[in-house]
Design a protein around this motif. Structure first.
Motif, mmCIF file in Angstrom:
data_model
loop_
_atom_site.group_PDB
_atom_site.id
_atom_site.type_symbol
_atom_site.label_atom_id
_atom_site.label_comp_id
_atom_site.label_asym_id
_atom_site.label_seq_id
_atom_site.Cartn_x
_atom_site.Cartn_y
_atom_site.Cartn_z
ATOM 1 N N MET A 299 0.828 -1.195 0.000
ATOM 2 C CA MET A 299 0.000 0.000 0.000
ATOM 3 C C MET A 299 0.872 1.259 0.000
ATOM 4 N N PRO A 300 0.440 2.294 -0.749
ATOM 5 C CA PRO A 300 1.198 3.544 -0.789
ATOM 6 C C PRO A 300 1.312 4.194 0.589
ATOM 7 N N ASP A 301 2.459 4.825 0.845
ATOM 8 C CA ASP A 301 2.704 5.563 2.086
ATOM 9 C C ASP A 301 2.515 4.692 3.326
ATOM 10 N N SER A 302 2.841 3.429 3.215
ATOM 11 C CA SER A 302 2.694 2.510 4.335
ATOM 12 C C SER A 302 4.057 2.201 4.942
ATOM 13 N N SER A 303 4.036 1.534 6.084
ATOM 14 C CA SER A 303 5.282 1.091 6.707
ATOM 15 C C SER A 303 6.037 0.148 5.786
ATOM 16 N N ALA A 304 5.300 -0.710 5.099
ATOM 17 C CA ALA A 304 5.920 -1.669 4.192
ATOM 18 C C ALA A 304 6.635 -0.965 3.037
ATOM 19 N N GLU A 305 5.982 0.054 2.463
ATOM 20 C CA GLU A 305 6.602 0.782 1.356
ATOM 21 C C GLU A 305 7.851 1.510 1.832
ATOM 22 N N LYS A 306 7.765 2.124 3.006
ATOM 23 C CA LYS A 306 8.914 2.850 3.546
ATOM 24 C C LYS A 306 10.096 1.920 3.822
ATOM 25 N N ALA A 307 9.788 0.663 4.189
ATOM 26 C CA ALA A 307 10.840 -0.306 4.486
ATOM 27 C C ALA A 307 11.415 -0.952 3.227
ATOM 28 N N GLY A 308 10.750 -0.750 2.083
ATOM 29 C CA GLY A 308 11.270 -1.306 0.836
ATOM 30 C C GLY A 308 10.668 -2.638 0.438
ATOM 31 N N LEU A 309 9.593 -3.066 1.076
ATOM 32 C CA LEU A 309 8.927 -4.306 0.650
ATOM 33 C C LEU A 309 8.314 -4.112 -0.731
ATOM 34 N N LYS A 310 8.249 -5.209 -1.508
ATOM 35 C CA LYS A 310 7.731 -5.155 -2.870
ATOM 36 C C LYS A 310 6.732 -6.279 -3.103
ATOM 37 N N THR A 343 11.976 -6.795 12.606
ATOM 38 C CA THR A 343 12.760 -7.249 11.460
ATOM 39 C C THR A 343 12.005 -8.368 10.760
ATOM 40 N N LEU A 344 11.838 -8.213 9.440
ATOM 41 C CA LEU A 344 11.163 -9.220 8.638
ATOM 42 C C LEU A 344 12.188 -9.972 7.800
ATOM 43 N N GLY A 345 12.082 -11.283 7.799
ATOM 44 C CA GLY A 345 12.866 -12.090 6.875
ATOM 45 C C GLY A 345 12.043 -12.344 5.634
ATOM 46 N N ILE A 346 12.609 -12.089 4.462
ATOM 47 C CA ILE A 346 11.851 -12.243 3.214
ATOM 48 C C ILE A 346 12.658 -13.042 2.197
ATOM 49 N N THR A 354 16.678 -9.396 4.738
ATOM 50 C CA THR A 354 15.976 -8.892 5.921
ATOM 51 C C THR A 354 15.679 -7.418 5.714
ATOM 52 N N VAL A 355 14.550 -6.981 6.218
ATOM 53 C CA VAL A 355 14.173 -5.567 6.161
ATOM 54 C C VAL A 355 13.695 -5.149 7.553
ATOM 55 N N ASN A 356 13.980 -3.904 7.902
ATOM 56 C CA ASN A 356 13.544 -3.348 9.184
ATOM 57 C C ASN A 356 12.316 -2.467 8.977
ATOM 58 N N VAL A 357 11.311 -2.673 9.800
ATOM 59 C CA VAL A 357 10.021 -1.994 9.643
ATOM 60 C C VAL A 357 9.602 -1.400 10.980
ATOM 61 N N THR A 358 9.036 -0.196 10.929
ATOM 62 C CA THR A 358 8.368 0.397 12.089
ATOM 63 C C THR A 358 6.889 0.522 11.760
ATOM 64 N N LEU A 359 6.051 -0.131 12.560
ATOM 65 C CA LEU A 359 4.623 -0.211 12.252
ATOM 66 C C LEU A 359 3.921 1.121 12.483
ATOM 67 N N LYS A 360 3.040 1.468 11.556
ATOM 68 C CA LYS A 360 2.186 2.630 11.744
ATOM 69 C C LYS A 360 0.947 2.221 12.529
ATOM 70 N N ALA A 361 0.209 3.224 12.997
ATOM 71 C CA ALA A 361 -1.001 2.952 13.779
ATOM 72 C C ALA A 361 -2.175 2.727 12.856
ATOM 73 N N ALA A 362 -2.986 1.728 13.188
ATOM 74 C CA ALA A 362 -4.259 1.549 12.514
ATOM 75 C C ALA A 362 -5.236 2.571 13.088
ATOM 76 N N SER A 363 -6.471 2.536 12.614
ATOM 77 C CA SER A 363 -7.463 3.482 13.111
ATOM 78 C C SER A 363 -7.621 3.344 14.623
ATOM 79 N N GLU A 364 -7.809 4.461 15.284
ATOM 80 C CA GLU A 364 -7.861 4.476 16.747
ATOM 81 C C GLU A 364 -9.109 3.767 17.277
ATOM 82 N N ASN A 365 -8.969 3.037 18.364
ATOM 83 C CA ASN A 365 -10.106 2.454 19.059
ATOM 84 C C ASN A 365 -10.625 3.439 20.100
ATOM 85 N N LYS A 366 -11.875 3.233 20.490
ATOM 86 C CA LYS A 366 -12.480 4.094 21.498
ATOM 87 C C LYS A 366 -12.607 3.343 22.820
#
Length: 456
Positions: A299-310, A343-346, A354-366
């Motif tokens: 997905m565009p502008d995601s943690s995965a894209e920023k980490a270089g996953l394809k 760290t993800l092994g691919i 291996t790629v390093n990823v920092t997870l973004k937040a999903a939609s907030e819970n109430k």
């Protein structure tokens, strides 16, 4: 397949009790054979069983039925358009003490869902009311707390990522309301998903007998360490056929840590879409086995894209632990928490990387505010997000006829302090309220102004 509910089976329990014939021992059993002690789980269970509790809940199921439009024609436009019915319910389940000093108990979300009153019966017979700290329906975990915890026993959490198929497993719970019961078996499978039981599925499968009422109970190893929280079974009419499922302890710890820190599960998101890895796909992409998660879109502008996953990557490991399916990857990522670095092994073009990823937040819970303090009833809180000007706890929803509204709270207010303590998130607000102050001096940011609300 049956999602394991909590049941009240008083008549059945009494019937079973009356049908059992006591057996009186006539001779002492041997304690050893050929000078070797007979193996027994009793010493381990004596240490662990006091940490497993029975949970009784009471509440009301609310159902709404839309009435025919003809009713309004005959009785006038002010006649209600729907009929609301409330049906009281009671239920039983199990729970596990994970922090004896603070009185924290883990159970399933479906055990306490909709409950107005939660009562805990300890191993020694004491009955204590419990409050709900927080829960997550998508992973079926809830965290409770009992007041003034005394003489409690907690269970140590094992590293569930180290489990292997064939490891021994012992289930402890309160089946059918009969009282604490222990059954044993092995780990039958790992990473089970696709069962349509919960939204995030990464279950331990076991053949240790699990029945209705075991929900929220403990699955432990032979060291007496918690490896999972029992949550569901597969079987006709809710009976045990040797296929039970438990939420892994690592997943439990991650979720409860988030509830304590943020007041809710702060779900992480990787930002990929994909599916299970078939033998054909594995061969096409140069991979020798069909264990892993296939990525077909980043997905565009995601943690995965920023980490270089394809697209076309095969994710095989998370932090050095193997991933068997895409569902397992989804469950692990979703319960790790926003901001988590991993760290993800691919496999890409047949080569390991291996790629390093920092997870973004999903939609907030109430979070319902009355779970934090009764005088805040009628409000819903969320943590502030990046677009907000200040850090704090936002009033995301408010019933204008509620107690909280009468004290002056308004929708959109941001709570930034309480009794001279700075509040950055729900976790800090919960911690400040744990002291049960007589008066709440709440510092609130409203638009460009800061004001104090005094709540008793």
């Amino acid at each position: 397949m049956i999602k394991k509910p909590f049941l009240v089976l008083t008549a059945l329990a009494l019937g079973i009790s009356s049908a059992i014939t006591p057996v009186t021992a006539t001779a002492a059993l041997p304690t050893s054979v050929n000078s070797q002690p007979i193996p027994s789980l009793a010493p381990m269970l004596e240490q662990v069983t006091p940490a497993v509790v029975s949970i009784a809940v009471e509440g009301k199921h609310v159902s709404k039925q839309r009435l025919p439009e003809s009713f309004r024609y005959f009785f006038g436009p002010d006649f209600p358009s729907e009929q609301v019915q409330e049906r009281p319910f009671r239920g039983l389940g199990s729970g596990v003490i994970v922090d004896a000093k603070k009185g924290y108990i883990v159970t399933n979300h479906h055990v306490i869902d909709g409950a107005d009153k939660i009562s805990v019966q300890l191993f020694d017979g004491r009955e204590i009311d419990a409050k709900l700290i927080g829960s997550d329906g998508m992973s079926d975990i809830a965290l409770l707390q009992i007041d003034k915890p005394e003489n409690l026993t907690e269970v140590k959490l094992a590293n569930s990522d180290k489990l292997r198929v064939g490891d021994f497993a012992v289930a402890i719970g309160n089946p059918f309301g009969l009282g604490q019961t222990v059954t044993s078996g092995i780990v039958s499978a790992l990473g089970r998903s696709g069962l349509n039981i919960e939204n995030f599925e990464n279950f331990i499968q076991t053949d240790a007998a699990i029945n209705s009422g075991n929900s929220g109970g403990a699955l432990v190893n032979l060291n007496g360490e918690l490896i999972g929280i029992n949550t569901a079974i597969v079987g006709p009419n809710g009976g045990n056929v040797g296929i039970g499922f438990a939420i892994p302890s690592n997943m439990v710890k991650s979720l409860t840590d988030q509830i304590l820190e943020f007041g809710q599960v702060k779900r992480g998101i990787l930002g990929v879409q994909g599916g299970e890895l078939t033998a054909e796909l594995a061969k096409t992409f140069g991979y020798s086995t069909n264990h892993g998660a296939f990525v077909n879109q980043v997905m565009p502008d995601s943690s995965a894209e920023k980490a270089g996953l394809k697209a076309g990557d095969i994710i095989t490991e998370v932090n050095g632990n193997p991933i068997r399916t895409f569902s397992e990857l989804r469950a692990k990522i979703a319960t790790m928490g926003a901001g988590k670095a991993l760290t993800l092994g691919i496999i890409r073009d047949g080569k390991k990387q291996t790629v390093n990823v920092t997870l973004k937040a999903a939609s907030e819970n109430k979070v319902k505010a009355d779970n934090l303090h009764p005088s805040l009833a009628g409000a819903e809180f969320t943590n502030t997000v990046a677009g907000d000007k200040v850090k704090g706890v936002k009033v995301s929803k408010l019933d204008e006829r509620s107690i909280a509204a009468r004290y002056g709270l308004q929708k959109g207010d941001i709570i930034i302090g309480l009794n001279r303590n700075k509040i950055n998130n729900l976790g800090e607000l919960r911690k400040a309220l744990e002291a049960k102050p007589d008066v709440l001096a709440m510092e609130v940011k409203r638009g460009n102004n800061v004001l104090y609300l005094i709540i008793r």
